[in-house]
Design an enzyme around this catalytic site. Structure first.
Site, short mmCIF file in Angstrom:
data_model
loop_
_atom_site.label_atom_id
_atom_site.label_comp_id
_atom_site.label_asym_id
_atom_site.label_seq_id
_atom_site.Cartn_x
_atom_site.Cartn_y
_atom_site.Cartn_z
N LYS A 38 -4.96 -32.23 96.58
CA LYS A 38 -5.10 -30.86 97.09
C LYS A 38 -3.78 -30.13 96.93
CE LYS A 38 -4.94 -29.67 101.56
NZ LYS A 38 -4.10 -28.46 101.72
N ASP A 65 -6.64 -25.28 97.45
CA ASP A 65 -6.91 -24.83 98.82
C ASP A 65 -6.20 -23.50 99.06
OD1 ASP A 65 -7.83 -24.79 101.41
OD2 ASP A 65 -6.29 -26.16 102.16
N LYS A 67 -7.84 -20.59 100.15
CA LYS A 67 -8.48 -19.85 101.24
C LYS A 67 -8.54 -18.35 100.95
CE LYS A 67 -7.23 -23.20 104.82
NZ LYS A 67 -6.31 -24.07 104.05
N ASP A 70 -10.60 -11.37 100.60
CA ASP A 70 -10.15 -10.03 100.23
C ASP A 70 -11.40 -9.23 99.85
OD1 ASP A 70 -8.52 -7.81 99.22
OD2 ASP A 70 -6.91 -9.29 99.06
N THR A 120 -9.29 -26.39 111.38
CA THR A 120 -9.28 -27.53 112.30
C THR A 120 -8.17 -27.46 113.34
OG1 THR A 120 -8.02 -28.79 110.65
CG2 THR A 120 -10.40 -29.13 110.70
N ARG A 211 -0.14 -35.85 105.73
CA ARG A 211 1.02 -36.47 106.36
C ARG A 211 0.93 -37.98 106.56
NH1 ARG A 211 1.52 -31.68 110.74
NH2 ARG A 211 -0.65 -31.49 110.07
#
Length: 234
Positions: A38, A65, A67, A70, A120, A211
């Site tokens: 990603k 990713d 997002k 517009d 999330t 992470r």
């Protein structure tokens, strides 16, 4: 999800690193343990978007990713550009006009559009503070139904919503879930999390993990452990 996926292909490693050099070093360390990456804001804005093509040419899959959200024309042109890079997935926010523009613009390409339902890191209080009348569960359900009606390929949702969404949407729509943390891992700024095995059992098709792998002493071993957990849960 209708197709049966290799457990290795169900892990998406988030390259949330500061620059292309760091991304390249991590990709080198992970080797063949990871097939799907990603690229989000941090790396994308640091010159990482050309890496989408490089990874695709190397046989990897990439989740862009970004997002998008517009006016319709702007979204459509952005989707067309990402499709040319060779990305597998692209995220847009789950607003009807945005989703419709993205779905239309992706036709004829291999790019699959994912709608972000509710981030999330949000809970009911966060939505209330942002002016929403619906709580997380109701808003996710509403947006999922709209996405399905508009021909969106899949949804990004927390593992907590995956089980209910799997009952609501068509089998061919995929569920991609961030907020996945191995048992004992630090949850960071996430608020709705689940272990890999539980997320798969709940109905998630793809798990996004950053992470816990990037910060591990041995990232490859951490990735392989998650793949093993996915395999055991399927």
């Amino acid at each position: 999800m209708t197709a049966i996926l290799d457990p290795r292909d169900r892990l998406i490693v988030a390259l949330d690193v500061p620059d292309v050099a760091s991304a390249g070093a991590m990709i080198e360390r992970l080797g063949d343990s990871v097939t799907f990456y990603k690229i989000g804001y941090q790396l994308g804005y640091a010159g990482g978007l050309p890496l989408v093509r490089k990874l695709a040419d190397a046989g990897k899959k990439v989740f862009a990713d970004l997002k998008m959200h517009d006016i319709g024309n702007t979204v459509a042109k952005g989707v067309e550009s990402v499709a040319k890079l060779g990305a597998t997935f692209l995220t847009v926010h789950a607003y009807p006009q945005t989703m419709q523009a993205a779905a239309n613009a992706s036709k004829g390409s291999d790019l699959r559009i994912l709608a972000v339902t509710v981030l999330t890191s949000y809970d009911n209080e966060d939505l209330k503070a942002a002016g929403y009348q619906l709580g997380v569960s109701d808003l996710v359900t509403t947006r999922a139904q709209q996405a399905q009606a508009l021909g969106i390929d899949g949804l990004v949702c927390s593992p907590e919503e995956a089980g209910n969404l799997r009952k609501l949407i068509k089998p061919e729509m995929v569920l991609v879930t961030p907020g996945v943390r191995p048992a004992g891992a630090d949850i960071g700024d996430q608020k709705r999390v689940m272990t890999p095995a539980k997320a798969i059992a709940a109905g998630s098709d793809y798990l996004v993990v950053g992470r816990p792998i990037l910060a591990a002493d041995d990232p490859k071993a951490a990735a392989e452990a998650i793949v093993a957990e996915i395999a055991a849960a399927t």
